[in-house]
Motif scaffolding. Structure first.
Motif, PDB file in Angstrom:
ATOM      1  N   LEU A   1       0.752  -1.270   0.070  1.00  0.00           N
ATOM      2  CA  LEU A   1       0.101   0.146   0.009  1.00  0.00           C
ATOM      3  C   LEU A   1       0.880   1.125   0.029  1.00  0.00           C
ATOM      4  O   LEU A   1       0.440   2.405  -0.464  1.00  0.00           O
ATOM      5  CB  LEU A   1      -0.930   0.014   1.143  1.00  0.00           C
ATOM      6  CG  LEU A   1      -2.196  -0.874   1.115  1.00  0.00           C
ATOM      7  CD1 LEU A   1      -2.709  -0.851   2.403  1.00  0.00           C
ATOM      8  CD2 LEU A   1      -3.211  -0.190   0.166  1.00  0.00           C
TER       9      LEU A   1
ATOM     10  N   ALA B   1       1.307   2.121  -3.578  1.00  0.00           N
ATOM     11  CA  ALA B   1       0.119   2.201  -4.407  1.00  0.00           C
ATOM     12  C   ALA B   1      -0.139   3.879  -4.702  1.00  0.00           C
ATOM     13  O   ALA B   1      -0.492   4.023  -5.831  1.00  0.00           O
ATOM     14  CB  ALA B   1      -1.064   1.547  -3.872  1.00  0.00           C
TER      15      ALA B   1
ATOM     16  N   LEU C   1      -3.752   0.140  -5.523  1.00  0.00           N
ATOM     17  CA  LEU C   1      -4.168   0.156  -3.996  1.00  0.00           C
ATOM     18  C   LEU C   1      -5.392  -1.051  -3.890  1.00  0.00           C
ATOM     19  O   LEU C   1      -5.387  -1.512  -2.883  1.00  0.00           O
ATOM     20  CB  LEU C   1      -5.136   1.484  -4.014  1.00  0.00           C
ATOM     21  CG  LEU C   1      -5.327   1.790  -2.557  1.00  0.00           C
ATOM     22  CD1 LEU C   1      -5.247   3.429  -2.439  1.00  0.00           C
ATOM     23  CD2 LEU C   1      -6.661   1.431  -2.340  1.00  0.00           C
TER      24      LEU C   1
END
Length: 453
Positions: A315, A318, A325
């Protein structure tokens, strides 16, 4: 002996598995609203400062956590025609719904009275939740003596809990908007009331479709004797440490999600979608019986925690890429779903270990301390750490945030959960040696119970 053998040879009917699933479905339907939205509700709807709200949650959770041994002892002392754990689903269903509704109500108060009201209603809702959560876990070793069936039943329970969580975190904010019509105070109250009615129905369904064994000749256990089931029960100690760190991580992540999407990504409207995607962890939960056959229970939990850490790290990279994500979030959710499930199944083995070690079967006390105590203290500490970091990085509710505040929100959503998931994994490396003893322990218990009869 007949009861033990018969139970070990047959699987439980589907309705019983669905009934067990509905217990955690009901509990999570309301408790996940509390754990996910109470800090946001206090700061951005009820009007408390983030520092005051975080401190209130910490103090309330610590005070509230002491009800875990209280409820555990009550369950161990319960003797009714309905069983030992099962009647509490009937007795506490409506009080649980009402208490949660009051926690999300906004009476016309100010100053100290406002904080006191928030603290009291939060503690009462949490205390009654413990009264629901304790028998949910304590009843498992009394539903079957078959270790494989316990895993299957626990899988249904965790899937049911995840469905409850999915419904709560996915539809909560849309229902707030629908019921409130722009008035979030009204919207939150009506939304919780709506979910409360569903939770009551689910708990009634569980009560009427579950049946306990191992309790017909159960005797009330004095509290001091319950403590004897803890002495030398290292599998239980390790599970408590791991579960406590896990719930700190999960609470931080779920509570910070709304802040992260609203302020860091500027996409608050995506929160229901992202929360909805978390339903993918059901796939991980349903795969637990297959995974545990290869990796055993300890390895399965470590595998889940490893996936959760991997997802959190992904994450970081991302950014605002929605595809990356979503993939990263899905990995994190599958991992945390697997890891969340395992301690509840393994606590049944810790109950067996305690009986084997001390001669005392303290299902209620050991389950309460290993489940609701960890959930509530972990949630309290997680919320507190979150609020402290946000306060010290100058978070201001309903304002454009400074770069320092945005960095703080990013850390508590992405970095801190990963650190806590790793801490959760550490005790489990020690647990391997105790899992190897379980078959012999169960065999010894069969002989001991047969001699007692």
């Amino acid at each position: 002996m007949k009861e033990i053998v018969a139970t070990s040879k047959k699987s439980n009917p589907l309705v019983k598995k669905l009934a067990y699933a509905s217990t955690d479905g009901a509990g999570n339907l309301l408790f996940c609203i509390i754990s996910s939205y109470i800090l946001y509700f206090y700061t951005d709807v009820y009007g408390l400062s983030v520092g005051a709200a975080g401190l209130l949650l910490l103090i309330a959770r610590i005070v509230d956590s002491f009800d875990a041994p209280f409820w555990g002892s009550i369950v161990d002392h319960t003797k009714s025609k309905y069983g030992q754990s099962r009647p509490w689903f009937l007795w506490l269903a409506i009080p649980f719904a009402v208490a949660t509704f009051l926690a999300f109500s906004t009476p016309n108060l100010s100053g100290t009275a406002k904080v006191v009201y928030a603290g009291i209603t939060y503690v009462v809702a949490g205390t009654i939740y413990s009264g629901i959560a304790t028998p949910i876990t304590a009843i498992l070793p009394n539903l079957t003596n078959n270790p494989d069936e316990r895993i299957h039943l626990n899988t249904f329970r965790m899937v049911g809990g995840n469905v409850g969580n999915f419904a709560a975190v996915t539809f909560a904010l849309p229902l707030v908007a629908l019921f409130g019509g722009g008035n979030d105070q009204k919207g939150f109250s009506l939304m919780v009331g709506f979910f409360g009615i569903i939770a009551v129905a689910l708990l009634f369904f569980a009560f009427f479709n579950l049946e306990e064994i191992n309790t017909k000749k159960a005797v009330s256990i004095p509290f001091k004797d319950s403590l004897k089931a803890v002495k030398g029960n290292w599998p239980w100690v390790l599970l408590v440490l791991a579960n406590l760190a896990f719930w700190m991580a999960l609470t931080v992540r779920t509570s910070a999600l709304l802040y992260y999407f609203e302020y860091n990504l500027g996409s608050k409207e995506l929160v229901p979608l992202i929360n909805g995607i978390s339903i993918i962890q059901v796939a991980g939960m349903m795969s637990i019986p297959l995974i545990s056959k290869r990796l055993k229970k300890t390895g399965t939990m470590l595998f889940g925690l490893g996936l959760a850490v991997l997802g959190q790290l992904l994450l970081f990279f991302a950014g605002s890429s929605m595809v990356f994500l979503i993939i990263s979030w899905a990995i994190a959710c599958i991992g945390s779903g697997i890891a969340c499930s395992m301690p509840f199944a393994m606590l049944s083995d810790a109950v067996d270990f305690g009986e084997w070690k001390s001669g005392i079967r303290s299902s209620g006390f050991l389950s309460a301390m290993g489940s609701s105590f960890c959930i509530k203290v972990g949630a309290g500490l997680g919320s507190y750490f979150l609020s402290i970091i946000m306060a010290r990085t100058d978070y201001v509710a309903n304002h454009v945030q400074s770069s320092q505040a945005l960095a703080g929100i990013q850390f508590v959503f992405l970095g801190l959960p990963a650190i806590l998931f790793i801490l959760s994994a550490l005790p489990m490396f020690r647990y391997y040696k105790y899992e190897k003893q379980e078959a012999q322990i169960r065999a010894d218990l069969v002989v001991t119970r047969d001699q007692a009869n």
